[in-house]
Design a protein around this motif. Sequence first.
Motif, PDB file in Angstrom:
ATOM      1  N   ILE A  80     -44.473  30.162   0.419  1.00  0.00           N
ATOM      2  CA  ILE A  80     -44.872  29.964   1.453  1.00  0.00           C
ATOM      3  C   ILE A  80     -45.082  28.592   1.708  1.00  0.00           C
ATOM      4  N   GLY A  81     -45.962  27.942   0.709  1.00  0.00           N
ATOM      5  CA  GLY A  81     -46.094  26.502   1.068  1.00  0.00           C
ATOM      6  C   GLY A  81     -44.705  25.178   1.187  1.00  0.00           C
ATOM      7  N   LEU A  82     -43.588  25.753   0.175  1.00  0.00           N
ATOM      8  CA  LEU A  82     -43.355  24.893   0.756  1.00  0.00           C
ATOM      9  C   LEU A  82     -42.030  25.425   1.676  1.00  0.00           C
ATOM     10  N   GLY A  83     -42.549  26.246   2.913  1.00  0.00           N
ATOM     11  CA  GLY A  83     -42.189  26.073   4.479  1.00  0.00           C
ATOM     12  C   GLY A  83     -41.183  27.734   4.352  1.00  0.00           C
ATOM     13  N   ILE A  84     -40.810  28.706   3.457  1.00  0.00           N
ATOM     14  CA  ILE A  84     -40.073  29.208   3.656  1.00  0.00           C
ATOM     15  C   ILE A  84     -40.365  31.188   3.639  1.00  0.00           C
ATOM     16  N   GLU A  85     -39.975  31.511   4.655  1.00  0.00           N
ATOM     17  CA  GLU A  85     -39.402  32.547   4.570  1.00  0.00           C
ATOM     18  C   GLU A  85     -39.789  33.612   2.999  1.00  0.00           C
ATOM     19  N   ARG A  92     -39.527  22.547   5.603  1.00  0.00           N
ATOM     20  CA  ARG A  92     -38.892  23.102   4.800  1.00  0.00           C
ATOM     21  C   ARG A  92     -38.038  21.688   4.431  1.00  0.00           C
ATOM     22  N   ALA A  93     -38.383  21.086   2.920  1.00  0.00           N
ATOM     23  CA  ALA A  93     -37.473  20.092   2.522  1.00  0.00           C
ATOM     24  C   ALA A  93     -35.560  20.542   2.409  1.00  0.00           C
ATOM     25  N   PRO A  94     -34.839  19.292   2.175  1.00  0.00           N
ATOM     26  CA  PRO A  94     -33.999  19.799   2.662  1.00  0.00           C
ATOM     27  C   PRO A  94     -33.375  20.316   1.034  1.00  0.00           C
ATOM     28  N   GLY A  95     -32.569  21.382   1.205  1.00  0.00           N
ATOM     29  CA  GLY A  95     -31.825  22.244   0.195  1.00  0.00           C
ATOM     30  C   GLY A  95     -32.810  23.187  -0.255  1.00  0.00           C
ATOM     31  N   LEU A  96     -33.583  23.248   0.434  1.00  0.00           N
ATOM     32  CA  LEU A  96     -34.708  24.147  -0.026  1.00  0.00           C
ATOM     33  C   LEU A  96     -33.825  25.623   1.222  1.00  0.00           C
ATOM     34  N   PRO A  97     -34.019  26.500   0.238  1.00  0.00           N
ATOM     35  CA  PRO A  97     -33.763  28.303   1.360  1.00  0.00           C
ATOM     36  C   PRO A  97     -34.102  28.712   2.121  1.00  0.00           C
ATOM     37  N   ASP A 100     -49.006  32.097   6.366  1.00  0.00           N
ATOM     38  CA  ASP A 100     -49.020  31.994   7.626  1.00  0.00           C
ATOM     39  C   ASP A 100     -48.522  32.777   8.157  1.00  0.00           C
ATOM     40  N   PRO A 101     -48.445  33.426   9.075  1.00  0.00           N
ATOM     41  CA  PRO A 101     -47.945  34.753   9.778  1.00  0.00           C
ATOM     42  C   PRO A 101     -46.226  35.119  10.273  1.00  0.00           C
ATOM     43  N   ASP A 102     -46.024  33.221  10.252  1.00  0.00           N
ATOM     44  CA  ASP A 102     -44.452  33.606  10.288  1.00  0.00           C
ATOM     45  C   ASP A 102     -44.098  33.547   9.307  1.00  0.00           C
ATOM     46  N   LEU A 103     -44.320  32.925   8.479  1.00  0.00           N
ATOM     47  CA  LEU A 103     -43.589  33.113   7.390  1.00  0.00           C
ATOM     48  C   LEU A 103     -43.558  33.311   6.358  1.00  0.00           C
TER      49      LEU A 103
END
Length: 429
Positions: free
Chosen positions: A41-46, A9-14, A68-71
């Motif tokens: 999800i590609g941005l690393g966000i659940e 996740r980039a800074p500022g993303l939920p 991604d099963p974690d996200l």
Amino acid sequence: MNPVPDKRRAPGLPQRILFLNDVSFQYGAGIAQARQIEAIIGLGIETGVLAWSPGGISLERVATRTIDPDLWLGIREVNHLEGGKSMSDETVITGLLMEVARFNPEIVLVGNLHAARWPFRLLPALTEIGCRVICFLHDAYLFTGRCAYPGTCRLYLTGCNETCPTADQYPALAPDLIAGAWQVRRDIFGGPHGIEVIANSRWNARMFKTALPSTQHVDTIELGADETVFKPGDRAAARQHLGLPPDKPVVLCAAVNFQEKRKGCEYLREIIAALKDSVTFAAFGHNAHEIPGLIGLGYHLEAHRLAEIYQAADVFLGTAVEEAFGQTVMEAQLCGLPVVAFQAGGVMEIVQDELTGKLVRIGDVPAAVVALQALLADPVTRAATADRAREHAVKHFSQPAHETRWLHYLTRQPQVTDSAVASTITLST
């Protein structure tokens, strides 16, 4: 649910977003939601989904990338909560707030609510439990009194009421409730504290702003699709696999339901009748077989199956007379298909007239026939148009482009605008 480590996740993303809609990944808006989820999800966000009726369609079935099963937090069905039935609005809202709280999201991204008929007062209630609420505008439902597409009716500008000409059509609403439904949208979205709205096209955003001039929070995030799946392919092999005749050029059409009037099937019938001796017309979508001269290829959700159908064609034909965005037009351009289409809504932002295809006036059958004939008679021009279509679509409507638009929006970075495209947008009159 236990928190998972941040991935990229980039800074500022939920950390967590919950999608809230009626029928999950079913139909056009459902596919759009699946692509939005893949991007987020590609941005690393659940990411999770709360849906009234998912229809048994998993994200894995419609996705094009490994999830991604974690996200991915999955889908929760809440079909016991339905508006307009025996439950009061307060009961439905309270139940939904409890379900949302189980996900503990920072953002609730609301999509179509047509089928569930959940009360719009749910939206400000969500903000009261600490969620940032964003509504995604797939069609006109958020700015009319009840309909998804108003057609020639202009009551949405002055006040939808009991005179609504389509009150009994989906999504139906009792005439005496329509004026209140129209007003509550103004109360919720208008003014400096109105709920945020994201439109799927600049045309749709303008329609919303025209209907609700007091609104101050409307942006645009065009959809995208996986350019590594939707791409040019072996036309002859695709035709053989689909059982399409090899001796004529193939013009492809698409619609979720060819009985839907806004898809312009009355014009499609005329175009087929004019060219049936020299062209094979094929289509995917429900009830395509009901149109004489049109080969029905079924209704499909899987991206790889859809891509093969596009790859079998020479040209894509779009006859929709109302279209907020135009996902099939976008997919066709990604697959390197020149497009002939009516100048309907968001389609004008996807097709570059005279460069990646030809846009004609809505209902102008002779112009559409001439445009098809010109492309099919000139393989050199058709090939050049196809190359430009693919290049433009990959730049503007690929999955990475879609993901970047969400990144900019969620981190409140300025969106990149394309003045050349924006200048082509005009409001319906």
